[in-house]
Design a protein around this motif. Structure first.
Motif, PDB file in Angstrom:
ATOM      1  N   LEU A   2       1.015  -1.215  -0.108  1.00 47.23           N
ATOM      2  CA  LEU A   2      -0.103  -0.142   0.027  1.00 47.23           C
ATOM      3  C   LEU A   2       0.709   1.188   0.179  1.00 47.23           C
ATOM      4  CD1 LEU A   2      -2.727  -0.920   2.517  1.00 47.23           C
ATOM      5  CD2 LEU A   2      -2.895  -0.563   0.026  1.00 47.23           C
ATOM      6  N   LYS A   3       1.995   1.313   0.873  1.00 43.80           N
ATOM      7  CA  LYS A   3       2.803   2.328   0.737  1.00 43.80           C
ATOM      8  C   LYS A   3       3.580   2.668  -0.588  1.00 43.80           C
ATOM      9  CE  LYS A   3       6.547   4.436   3.497  1.00 43.80           C
ATOM     10  NZ  LYS A   3       7.313   4.728   2.202  1.00 43.80           N
ATOM     11  N   HIS A   4       3.922   1.510  -1.176  1.00 44.16           N
ATOM     12  CA  HIS A   4       4.517   1.600  -2.614  1.00 44.16           C
ATOM     13  C   HIS A   4       3.318   2.043  -3.461  1.00 44.16           C
ATOM     14  CE1 HIS A   4       6.854   0.506  -5.991  1.00 44.16           C
ATOM     15  NE2 HIS A   4       6.172   0.039  -6.459  1.00 44.16           N
ATOM     16  N   LEU A   5       2.290   1.595  -3.333  1.00 44.00           N
ATOM     17  CA  LEU A   5       1.061   2.077  -4.377  1.00 44.00           C
ATOM     18  C   LEU A   5       0.752   3.708  -4.265  1.00 44.00           C
ATOM     19  CD1 LEU A   5      -1.336  -0.739  -4.276  1.00 44.00           C
ATOM     20  CD2 LEU A   5       0.138  -0.155  -6.136  1.00 44.00           C
ATOM     21  N   LYS A   6       0.809   4.260  -2.646  1.00 42.56           N
ATOM     22  CA  LYS A   6       0.711   5.410  -2.497  1.00 42.56           C
ATOM     23  C   LYS A   6       1.830   6.440  -3.005  1.00 42.56           C
ATOM     24  CE  LYS A   6      -0.882   8.980  -0.037  1.00 42.56           C
ATOM     25  NZ  LYS A   6       0.303   9.951  -0.087  1.00 42.56           N
ATOM     26  N   ASP A   7       3.043   5.917  -2.998  1.00 42.85           N
ATOM     27  CA  ASP A   7       4.341   6.545  -3.319  1.00 42.85           C
ATOM     28  C   ASP A   7       4.276   6.621  -4.920  1.00 42.85           C
ATOM     29  OD1 ASP A   7       5.281   6.674  -1.093  1.00 42.85           O
ATOM     30  OD2 ASP A   7       6.815   5.001  -1.230  1.00 42.85           O
ATOM     31  N   GLN A   8       3.579   5.541  -5.599  1.00 41.08           N
ATOM     32  CA  GLN A   8       3.571   5.651  -6.884  1.00 41.08           C
ATOM     33  C   GLN A   8       2.287   6.529  -7.339  1.00 41.08           C
ATOM     34  OE1 GLN A   8       2.782   1.494  -8.304  1.00 41.08           O
ATOM     35  NE2 GLN A   8       4.715   1.318  -9.118  1.00 41.08           N
ATOM     36  N   TYR A   9       1.307   6.613  -6.733  1.00 46.94           N
ATOM     37  CA  TYR A   9       0.247   7.611  -6.829  1.00 46.94           C
ATOM     38  C   TYR A   9       0.834   8.891  -6.821  1.00 46.94           C
ATOM     39  CZ  TYR A   9      -3.962  10.229  -5.838  1.00 46.94           C
ATOM     40  OH  TYR A   9      -5.022  11.187  -6.054  1.00 46.94           O
ATOM     41  N   ASP A  10       1.511   9.279  -5.797  1.00 43.59           N
ATOM     42  CA  ASP A  10       2.093  10.598  -5.475  1.00 43.59           C
ATOM     43  C   ASP A  10       3.137  10.936  -6.761  1.00 43.59           C
ATOM     44  OD1 ASP A  10       0.944  10.961  -3.294  1.00 43.59           O
ATOM     45  OD2 ASP A  10       2.451  10.130  -1.810  1.00 43.59           O
ATOM     46  N   GLN A  11       3.909  10.111  -7.028  1.00 39.04           N
ATOM     47  CA  GLN A  11       4.722  10.200  -8.293  1.00 39.04           C
ATOM     48  C   GLN A  11       3.824  10.579  -9.388  1.00 39.04           C
ATOM     49  OE1 GLN A  11       7.532   7.218  -8.494  1.00 39.04           O
ATOM     50  NE2 GLN A  11       8.387   7.434  -6.326  1.00 39.04           N
ATOM     51  N   THR A  12       2.967   9.845  -9.746  1.00 37.10           N
ATOM     52  CA  THR A  12       2.101   9.934 -11.027  1.00 37.10           C
ATOM     53  C   THR A  12       1.533  11.291 -10.812  1.00 37.10           C
ATOM     54  OG1 THR A  12       1.863   7.694 -11.113  1.00 37.10           O
ATOM     55  CG2 THR A  12       0.513   8.980 -12.209  1.00 37.10           C
ATOM     56  N   LEU A  13       0.882  11.709  -9.761  1.00 36.70           N
ATOM     57  CA  LEU A  13       0.232  12.929  -9.607  1.00 36.70           C
ATOM     58  C   LEU A  13       1.185  14.158  -9.868  1.00 36.70           C
ATOM     59  CD1 LEU A  13      -2.632  14.426  -8.936  1.00 36.70           C
ATOM     60  CD2 LEU A  13      -1.794  14.312  -6.373  1.00 36.70           C
ATOM     61  N   ALA A  14       2.316  14.081  -9.259  1.00 43.23           N
ATOM     62  CA  ALA A  14       3.297  15.047  -9.471  1.00 43.23           C
ATOM     63  C   ALA A  14       3.462  15.247 -10.963  1.00 43.23           C
ATOM     64  CB  ALA A  14       4.545  14.767  -8.744  1.00 43.23           C
ATOM     65  N   LYS A  15       3.975  14.004 -11.708  1.00 45.74           N
ATOM     66  CA  LYS A  15       4.221  14.089 -12.779  1.00 45.74           C
ATOM     67  C   LYS A  15       3.034  14.820 -13.847  1.00 45.74           C
ATOM     68  CE  LYS A  15       7.566  10.353 -13.334  1.00 45.74           C
ATOM     69  NZ  LYS A  15       7.714   9.056 -14.072  1.00 45.74           N
ATOM     70  N   LEU A  16       1.583  14.451 -13.373  1.00 48.35           N
ATOM     71  CA  LEU A  16       0.566  15.023 -14.189  1.00 48.35           C
ATOM     72  C   LEU A  16       0.336  16.363 -13.845  1.00 48.35           C
ATOM     73  CD1 LEU A  16      -2.039  14.682 -15.676  1.00 48.35           C
ATOM     74  CD2 LEU A  16      -3.252  14.185 -13.386  1.00 48.35           C
ATOM     75  N   ASN A  17       0.655  17.032 -12.806  1.00 43.84           N
ATOM     76  CA  ASN A  17       0.584  18.295 -12.324  1.00 43.84           C
ATOM     77  C   ASN A  17       1.819  19.194 -13.448  1.00 43.84           C
ATOM     78  OD1 ASN A  17      -1.154  18.351 -10.642  1.00 43.84           O
ATOM     79  ND2 ASN A  17       0.159  17.894  -9.052  1.00 43.84           N
ATOM     80  N   GLU A  18       3.181  18.230 -13.206  1.00 40.05           N
ATOM     81  CA  GLU A  18       4.125  19.024 -14.295  1.00 40.05           C
ATOM     82  C   GLU A  18       3.739  19.088 -15.519  1.00 40.05           C
ATOM     83  OE1 GLU A  18       8.794  17.573 -15.179  1.00 40.05           O
ATOM     84  OE2 GLU A  18       7.519  16.454 -13.572  1.00 40.05           O
ATOM     85  N   PHE A  19       3.133  17.880 -16.103  1.00 36.46           N
ATOM     86  CA  PHE A  19       2.832  17.890 -17.696  1.00 36.46           C
ATOM     87  C   PHE A  19       1.732  19.058 -17.763  1.00 36.46           C
ATOM     88  CE2 PHE A  19       3.853  13.135 -17.817  1.00 36.46           C
ATOM     89  CZ  PHE A  19       5.044  13.420 -18.371  1.00 36.46           C
ATOM     90  N   GLN A  20       0.823  19.154 -16.864  1.00 31.88           N
ATOM     91  CA  GLN A  20      -0.320  20.277 -17.092  1.00 31.88           C
ATOM     92  C   GLN A  20       0.327  21.556 -17.267  1.00 31.88           C
ATOM     93  OE1 GLN A  20      -2.832  19.489 -13.732  1.00 31.88           O
ATOM     94  NE2 GLN A  20      -4.350  18.300 -14.974  1.00 31.88           N
ATOM     95  N   GLU A  21       1.385  21.967 -16.247  1.00 32.15           N
ATOM     96  CA  GLU A  21       2.225  23.107 -16.312  1.00 32.15           C
ATOM     97  C   GLU A  21       2.932  23.177 -17.631  1.00 32.15           C
ATOM     98  OE1 GLU A  21       1.958  25.453 -14.237  1.00 32.15           O
ATOM     99  OE2 GLU A  21       3.556  26.831 -14.960  1.00 32.15           O
TER     100      GLU A  21
END
Length: 284
Positions: free
Chosen positions: A70-89
């Motif tokens: 679950l922690k690994h999935l949470k880390d992956q989710y946070d990384q994916t969300l950060a990349k999404l925000n970066e791509f949107q910017e």
């Protein structure tokens, strides 16, 4: 006699159960169970404990693995969300670059067609004391800019007067716009050719005022007529659009008309300007 009968019924059921238990024990000890040694019994008991411990350890291990997963999935989710925000910017910046490039191409095309010598510049700041009194451009004396040079801009297919340079630095200059209350421009109607003087009212919400237009012009001028620079001042060359007539006021006690003019340039979205150097353009 009755009491003895109730006592016999009371002890009858337990006696029956005891007899069943004794029969079971006799049966157990008379079979192979008798072959079990104390060591075997101990091993069986230890085996039960081992199975219990093994089950507990397995449950704990599975639980810890699940938490780690679950922690690994949470880390992956946070990384994916950060990349999404970066791509949107990046996408927003990309769209901004596309719009700016389109505007620059338009300005470049106009710059090549302009007969007057000029220096293109970009507005980089507003006066911090009064946002509507002046603005700063990114070209200065090192670029050939000097005080009182006319400033123009290209919008909606026409060149319009913006203002003039009032101060220069090495790499930037200060410009006062037409609507500044200290700004005065010699002007004329494009078709009737009547002359007047354009002045600002101090902010972008108000229109320009054209004074000193003779009353005899009243029959020949109309709302929406274009007003241009007259060229009668050496500061501004003639023929540059200033604005169009919004209203015409004629007072009995006044010898001239008061004419309200809306600027050709929309100062609300002005980004690029052209500073006229006063020299003929050397076209190749």
């Amino acid at each position: 006699m009755a009491i003895n009968q109730r006592s016999n019924r009371f002890w009858g059921v337990p006696s029956f159960l005891i007899l069943i238990a004794l029969n079971i024990l006799i049966l157990i000890f008379s079979t192979n169970m008798m072959l079990l040694s104390p060591k075997s019994v101990g091993m069986s008991v230890l085996s039960l404990f081992q199975q219990g411990i093994h089950g507990t350890i397995t449950w704990v291990t599975d639980t810890v693995n699940s938490i780690n997963e679950l922690k690994h999935l949470k880390d992956q989710y946070d990384q994916t969300l950060a990349k999404l925000n970066e791509f949107q910017e990046m996408n927003r910046n990309f769209e901004e670059i596309i719009q700016e490039n389109a505007l620059l191409r338009e300005q470049l095309g106009f710059s090549k067609s302009l007969d007057l010598a000029h220096i293109p510049a970009k507005i980089i700041g507003k006066d911090p004391v009064n946002l509507f009194s002046s603005f700063i451009i990114d070209k200065g004396s090192l670029d050939g800019i000097s005080k009182n040079m006319p400033v123009t801009a290209y919008q909606n297919g026409v060149i319009g007067l913006v203002g003039k340079v009032i101060q220069t630095g090495f790499n930037s200059s200060q410009v006062i716009p037409l609507y500044n209350s200290t700004s005065y421009v010699a002007s004329r109607f494009q078709y009737s050719r009547y002359e007047g003087l354009i002045s600002g009212l101090g902010d972008t919400e108000n229109h320009l005022i054209m004074d000193y237009v003779k009353k005899t012009a009243l029959a020949q001028i109309n709302v929406n007529d274009m007003v241009i620079t007259s060229g009668m001042q050496s500061l501004y060359p003639g023929g540059i659009y200033i604005g169009k007539v919004e209203s015409i006021t004629s007072r009995e006690y006044d010898t001239s008309l008061e004419i309200e003019v809306s600027p050709t340039i929309d100062f609300g979205n002005l980004e690029f300007v052209f500073i006229l150097t006063g020299k003929p353009e050397q076209n190749e």
